[in-house]
Write an enzyme that holds these catalytic residues in place. Sequence first.
Site, PDB file in Angstrom:
ATOM      1  N   LYS A 184       0.788  -1.201   0.074  1.00  0.00           N
ATOM      2  CA  LYS A 184       0.076  -0.090  -0.006  1.00  0.00           C
ATOM      3  C   LYS A 184       1.065   1.089   0.071  1.00  0.00           C
ATOM      4  CE  LYS A 184      -1.785   2.888   2.773  1.00  0.00           C
ATOM      5  NZ  LYS A 184      -1.665   4.302   2.205  1.00  0.00           N
ATOM      6  N   GLU A 260      10.824   1.097   9.648  1.00  0.00           N
ATOM      7  CA  GLU A 260      11.696   2.274   9.239  1.00  0.00           C
ATOM      8  C   GLU A 260      11.166   3.527   9.435  1.00  0.00           C
ATOM      9  OE1 GLU A 260      14.558   1.317   7.783  1.00  0.00           O
ATOM     10  OE2 GLU A 260      14.639  -0.521   7.431  1.00  0.00           O
ATOM     11  N   CYS A 294      13.954  10.863   5.986  1.00  0.00           N
ATOM     12  CA  CYS A 294      14.161  10.376   7.185  1.00  0.00           C
ATOM     13  C   CYS A 294      15.694  10.744   7.878  1.00  0.00           C
ATOM     14  CB  CYS A 294      13.653   8.964   7.395  1.00  0.00           C
ATOM     15  SG  CYS A 294      14.291   8.052   5.973  1.00  0.00           S
ATOM     16  N   GLU A 391      11.330  16.228  14.264  1.00  0.00           N
ATOM     17  CA  GLU A 391      11.725  15.870  12.929  1.00  0.00           C
ATOM     18  C   GLU A 391      11.211  17.170  11.940  1.00  0.00           C
ATOM     19  OE1 GLU A 391      10.190  12.442  10.904  1.00  0.00           O
ATOM     20  OE2 GLU A 391      11.964  12.065  10.004  1.00  0.00           O
TER      21      GLU A 391
HETATM   22  P1  NAP Z   1       2.830   7.968   8.087  1.00  0.00           P
HETATM   23  O1  NAP Z   1       1.494   9.067   8.394  1.00  0.00           O
HETATM   24  O2  NAP Z   1       3.176   7.065   9.118  1.00  0.00           O
HETATM   25  O3  NAP Z   1       2.179   7.317   6.625  1.00  0.00           O
HETATM   26  C1  NAP Z   1       3.132   6.251   6.112  1.00  0.00           C
HETATM   27  C2  NAP Z   1       2.236   5.254   5.359  1.00  0.00           C
HETATM   28  O4  NAP Z   1       1.368   4.447   6.308  1.00  0.00           O
HETATM   29  C3  NAP Z   1       1.480   5.786   4.256  1.00  0.00           C
HETATM   30  O5  NAP Z   1       0.988   4.803   3.394  1.00  0.00           O
HETATM   31  C4  NAP Z   1       0.086   5.832   5.257  1.00  0.00           C
HETATM   32  O6  NAP Z   1      -1.312   5.862   4.407  1.00  0.00           O
HETATM   33  C5  NAP Z   1       0.052   4.770   6.204  1.00  0.00           C
HETATM   34  N1  NAP Z   1      -0.687   4.505   7.133  1.00  0.00           N
HETATM   35  C6  NAP Z   1      -1.073   5.566   8.315  1.00  0.00           C
HETATM   36  N2  NAP Z   1      -1.876   5.122   9.188  1.00  0.00           N
HETATM   37  C7  NAP Z   1      -1.970   3.961   8.941  1.00  0.00           C
HETATM   38  C8  NAP Z   1      -2.965   2.914   9.726  1.00  0.00           C
HETATM   39  N3  NAP Z   1      -3.310   2.945  10.595  1.00  0.00           N
HETATM   40  N4  NAP Z   1      -2.532   1.533   9.218  1.00  0.00           N
HETATM   41  C9  NAP Z   1      -1.993   1.379   8.095  1.00  0.00           C
HETATM   42  N5  NAP Z   1      -1.358   2.395   7.115  1.00  0.00           N
HETATM   43  C10 NAP Z   1      -1.268   3.364   7.673  1.00  0.00           C
HETATM   44  O7  NAP Z   1       4.009   8.750   7.445  1.00  0.00           O
HETATM   45  P2  NAP Z   1       4.364   9.950   6.227  1.00  0.00           P
HETATM   46  O8  NAP Z   1       3.918  11.424   7.109  1.00  0.00           O
HETATM   47  O9  NAP Z   1       3.469   9.541   5.267  1.00  0.00           O
HETATM   48  O10 NAP Z   1       5.779   9.922   6.100  1.00  0.00           O
HETATM   49  C11 NAP Z   1       6.557  10.625   6.659  1.00  0.00           C
HETATM   50  C12 NAP Z   1       7.474   9.688   7.741  1.00  0.00           C
HETATM   51  O11 NAP Z   1       8.040   8.689   7.333  1.00  0.00           O
HETATM   52  C13 NAP Z   1       8.674  10.663   8.457  1.00  0.00           C
HETATM   53  O12 NAP Z   1       8.589  10.470   9.953  1.00  0.00           O
HETATM   54  C14 NAP Z   1       9.921   9.745   7.885  1.00  0.00           C
HETATM   55  O13 NAP Z   1      10.991  10.004   8.734  1.00  0.00           O
HETATM   56  C15 NAP Z   1       9.526   8.531   7.921  1.00  0.00           C
HETATM   57  N6  NAP Z   1      10.372   7.585   6.718  1.00  0.00           N
HETATM   58  C16 NAP Z   1      10.933   6.842   7.214  1.00  0.00           C
HETATM   59  C17 NAP Z   1      12.026   6.070   6.416  1.00  0.00           C
HETATM   60  C18 NAP Z   1      12.977   5.381   6.865  1.00  0.00           C
HETATM   61  O14 NAP Z   1      13.185   4.399   6.271  1.00  0.00           O
HETATM   62  N7  NAP Z   1      13.176   5.044   8.045  1.00  0.00           N
HETATM   63  C19 NAP Z   1      12.010   6.643   5.144  1.00  0.00           C
HETATM   64  C20 NAP Z   1      10.890   7.311   4.487  1.00  0.00           C
HETATM   65  C21 NAP Z   1      10.285   8.060   5.472  1.00  0.00           C
HETATM   66  P3  NAP Z   1      -1.860   7.376   3.858  1.00  0.00           P
HETATM   67  O15 NAP Z   1      -0.851   8.007   3.164  1.00  0.00           O
HETATM   68  O16 NAP Z   1      -3.191   6.663   3.139  1.00  0.00           O
HETATM   69  O17 NAP Z   1      -1.963   7.978   5.238  1.00  0.00           O
END
Ligand code: NAP
Length: 488
Positions: A184, A260, A294, A391
């Site tokens: 997804k 991650e 990230c 962040e």
């Molecule tokens: P997010 O809100 O956690 O969303 C990430 C993914 O999770 C999206 O596909 C989102 O879908 C989905 N999601 C949200 N709530 C969910 C639930 N209850 N059940 C299942 N899936 C769910 O994060 P973001 O704001 O998109 O991304 C930014 C974050 O990612 C930052 O904190 C960044 O540091 C981190 N990141 C980490 C890495 C790494 O490798 N460590 C790499 C890149 C990014 P929707 O889009 O539909 O909400």
Amino acid sequence: MTADDERAVLDAVPTGLFIGGAWREATGGARLPVEDPATGAVLAHVADATPEDGLAALDAADTAFQTFRTIAPRERGEILRRVYELMVARIDDLALLMTLEMGKPLAESRGEVAYAASFIRWYAEEAVRINGRFQVAENGAFRVLTMQQPVGPCIFITPWNFPLAMGARKIGPAIAAGCTCVVKPAGQTPLSMLALAGLFEEAGLPGGVLNVITASRSGAVMEPLIADPRSRKLSFTGSTSVGRRLAALGAQHLMRVSMELGGNAPFIVFADADLDAAVEGAMVAKMRNMGEACTSANRFIVEAPIAADFGARLAARMGAMRLARGTEATSEVGPLIDARALAGVHELVEDAVARGATLLTGGAPADGAGHFYPPTVIADVPADARLLDEEIFGPVAPIVTFTGEDEAVARANATPYGLASYLYTRDLGRAFRMMERLEAGMVGVNQGLVSNASAPFGGVKDSGFGREGGPEGLQEYLETTYVALNVD
Ligand code: NAP
């Protein structure tokens, strides 16, 4: 880039759900819009999956696993190899698509497509190197045989900031290992992943091995899949708060989990560093992906005697960057993903300034349409500023000073996160001492970019666990079966 080029690329993307090797609409036919963050214009509508569609995808992955696990490793590797070649051949179209939905400049999108493809190529090569071992038991009573077997159907959830690479570095090793998956992508940037699914289809991947679903109700659709005992592995890239919730759900049936998550990377510059190299590295570590990474340098921790010089040089470089829609040839900084992200970044900057920090460049949202924030450098940031704790996820570089290794380590580790850290020094002994003391999954030493297909990417503490890339990334998708073999 003309409007016709953009339309052609958008029209070529399949926008349905990819389940069991076929494209179809969501049950009930709902669709959700995908917007251009530079203009707010709707680029496309993709299928909006229901929980029922999610379960259909898991059914397909579970069924396909029974046969896919037995196909020859070379065959799995060849499929990945063909996908790699298709990605390289279509790099311009994939990059344009990514820029349209995510906003980053085209050159950066090309970089991400190449980076994503490098994982597919790496694991194409690894598929044929999965092995076990044979040994006489230490007391000679029997033989010890080990086999490495695919863990089973996997659930992958990816964020919007790297729409292709975050999926590719999960799908590549999973397929190499013989696993199947349901992916997804983020609701804001689903098109790149749908395009990748189209390439896997073109490369002859058997139906059901890769399933891609897009959904506005991500929790309602994905949480039942994670809770389903047929899912044997969850790999999530995203925020720490969502990761924590999903890890707890996966723990209910003790599935394998990789997380991650977010970061708060320190970028430490000692007075003995090559300052030109440090500024160059800072530009990469801060400005790659407009700071929406990230691994992005979140806190510049600079030894006091060189802090003013470092700040001035960084401000000159960052202040000269050109903001424009990512499709423009001149663009060096695209828009942030949405209005909320823009407001969040600006709030952190205002908080630091209100507490006494000094703006060296930038500091206010750009005029006009789109969510553009100019590269910003802030010096003398006080210890209680939110910028240092949270962040930033934007093109903002806060600078603080230190004296001596102990203070550098204390400042660097003063965060619950532990993903990347960066260190600039010309003293080899100091580099080793520091890399052993920094609490981070990855340390860049005189190097502002740590990501590479051959290296284990991942974090410690609240940045998660599990590794992606390199041989470690393949192990995430393999179980060891041990056989005690009586030869008498
Ligand atoms: P997010 O809100 O956690 O969303 C990430 C993914 O999770 C999206 O596909 C989102 O879908 C989905 N999601 C949200 N709530 C969910 C639930 N209850 N059940 C299942 N899936 C769910 O994060 P973001 O704001 O998109 O991304 C930014 C974050 O990612 C930052 O904190 C960044 O540091 C981190 N990141 C980490 C890495 C790494 O490798 N460590 C790499 C890149 C990014 P929707 O889009 O539909 O909400």
